[in-house]
Motif scaffolding. Structure first.
Motif, mmCIF file in Angstrom:
data_model
loop_
_atom_site.group_PDB
_atom_site.id
_atom_site.type_symbol
_atom_site.label_atom_id
_atom_site.label_comp_id
_atom_site.label_asym_id
_atom_site.label_seq_id
_atom_site.Cartn_x
_atom_site.Cartn_y
_atom_site.Cartn_z
ATOM 1 N N ASP A 302 0.862 -1.181 0.000
ATOM 2 C CA ASP A 302 0.000 0.000 0.000
ATOM 3 C C ASP A 302 0.906 1.242 0.000
ATOM 4 O O ASP A 302 2.126 1.136 0.170
ATOM 5 N N PRO A 303 0.320 2.422 -0.226
ATOM 6 C CA PRO A 303 1.164 3.626 -0.340
ATOM 7 C C PRO A 303 2.071 3.851 0.865
ATOM 8 O O PRO A 303 3.219 4.277 0.705
ATOM 9 N N ALA A 304 1.586 3.546 2.052
ATOM 10 C CA ALA A 304 2.403 3.752 3.252
ATOM 11 C C ALA A 304 3.595 2.792 3.270
ATOM 12 O O ALA A 304 4.732 3.178 3.604
ATOM 13 N N ALA A 305 3.348 1.540 2.892
ATOM 14 C CA ALA A 305 4.433 0.560 2.859
ATOM 15 C C ALA A 305 5.458 0.930 1.800
ATOM 16 O O ALA A 305 6.678 0.832 2.027
ATOM 17 N N LEU A 306 4.967 1.374 0.646
ATOM 18 C CA LEU A 306 5.876 1.795 -0.426
ATOM 19 C C LEU A 306 6.714 2.981 0.039
ATOM 20 O O LEU A 306 7.927 3.041 -0.223
ATOM 21 N N ASP A 307 6.088 3.902 0.717
ATOM 22 C CA ASP A 307 6.798 5.079 1.231
ATOM 23 C C ASP A 307 7.938 4.645 2.161
ATOM 24 O O ASP A 307 9.062 5.141 2.058
ATOM 25 N N THR A 308 7.641 3.717 3.041
ATOM 26 C CA THR A 308 8.655 3.246 3.997
ATOM 27 C C THR A 308 9.825 2.583 3.281
ATOM 28 O O THR A 308 10.999 2.857 3.587
#
Ligand code: ZN
Length: 335
Positions: A302-308
């Protein structure tokens, strides 16, 4: 032009297509082998694999899937075999039929360089040899890829593997080309498709189904085009045309953009995926690109995981990454 026609035209224009979820295809070789029980016993006779004149005697055992694979192919037409033994003693094998002799010979001539290219990018953490089969017709292609659904005659190649349980290595991995692949792809397309599929093979052990397509397909495309002398515009014509018209991708391509369904511009999705990986390789270097793949091929992101992941591997957040990728596309497409 109807949507269906557009997709068909793209497939013809792209001259290569593969199963969308290539790496998700899990092949039960036992099922393929099971069908062979119906063959007369004489058909199950395994002829010794003749070595080509210039092939050294292999110092390692042949891939264990070969007898089954050969038996399957012999039920369609006589089988010809090319063996390529690389300097490190690993044996690659190309199987096909006399009617595809040209493709078989071309793939055999290139497989050593293709394995070396994938190893240079991915590292030594894979089998470093290839099993390649060239089917004689769509039915054989379906059997070799164990595809029970409708096999498009536009599909040129697929990589498949036996079931495996992590952390075990996948086994029975092979690349299967359709009978029409060589004629449709041309020499360069055949060469690039082999590298694309071998990259899926190399990365299979660390690739979890459901991972972002722009990572899986984009990385394989990057590997396919790696070292190409073709320009950005030649490698990504649709992306370039749109960028020159002032339209840049709003975001990284979503998984469903890669589907060859009516109304989808899957070619654009592949170009976008390639460009995101090419950008990372150019800006951060290939080791970082491989590092990014290993962190993002772990399942849905998800976008948050990708960001991390982007922050930990490249030191840049998701929004900045997308913005810089877009800038890179603009500069590449307009110079
Ligand atoms: Zn692929």
């Amino acid at each position: 032009m109807t949507a269906v026609t557009r997709v068909r035209n793209w497939l013809a224009a792209k001259r290569r297509f593969e199963f969308v979820a290539t790496v998700a295809m899990v092949i039960a070789l036992t099922a393929v082998g099971g069908a062979l029980v119906l063959l007369p016993k004489s058909a199950l006779q395994i002829r010794p694999v003749p070595a080509t004149a210039d092939a050294a005697v292999p110092s390692v055992p042949a891939d264990p899937q070969l007898p089954e694979l050969r038996r399957t192919m012999e039920s369609y037409a006589p089988v010809i075999t090319r063996q390529v033994c690389t300097d490190d003693g690993r044996l690659s094998v190309v199987l096909g039929h006399p009617s595809q002799r040209r493709d078989v010979d071309a793939l055999a001539a290139d497989v050593g360089a293709a394995v070396a290219s994938v190893t240079k990018l991915w590292g030594t953490d894979w089998a470093r040899h290839a099993v390649i089969a060239v089917a004689s017709d769509p039915a054989e292609f379906a059997a070799l890829t164990h595809d029970s659904g409708e096999v498009s005659d536009q599909v040129a190649a697929a990589s498949v593997s036996d079931p495996f349980v992590p952390p075990e290595k996948p086994t029975g991995q092979r690349v299967v080309f359709s009978a029409a692949a060589g004629g449709r792809l041309g020499d360069v397309g055949l060469r690039e498709t082999l590298r694309h599929e071998l990259t899926h093979v190399a990365a299979r052990a660390v690739t979890v189904d459901g991972s972002p397509q722009w990572v899986l397909e984009g990385f394989a495309e990057y590997s396919a085009h790696r070292g190409s002398e073709r320009t950005f515009a030649q490698l990504a014509p649709t992306l370039t045309a749109r960028a020159r018209a002032g339209t840049l991708p709003a975001d990284l391509p979503a998984d469903d953009a890669f589907a060859p369904t009516p109304g989808n511009d899957a070619a654009l999705a592949y170009e976008q995926g390639w460009s995101a990986n090419a950008y990372v390789a150019e800006r951060y270097g290939e080791p970082k690109l491989v590092d990014l793949y290993r962190h993002l091929a772990t399942g849905p992101q998800d976008p948050a995981a990708l960001d991390t992941v982007l922050r930990t591997t490249l030191g840049v957040g998701r929004a900045d990454f997308v913005a810089r990728w877009r800038d890179w596309i603009r500069s590449r497409a307009t110079t």
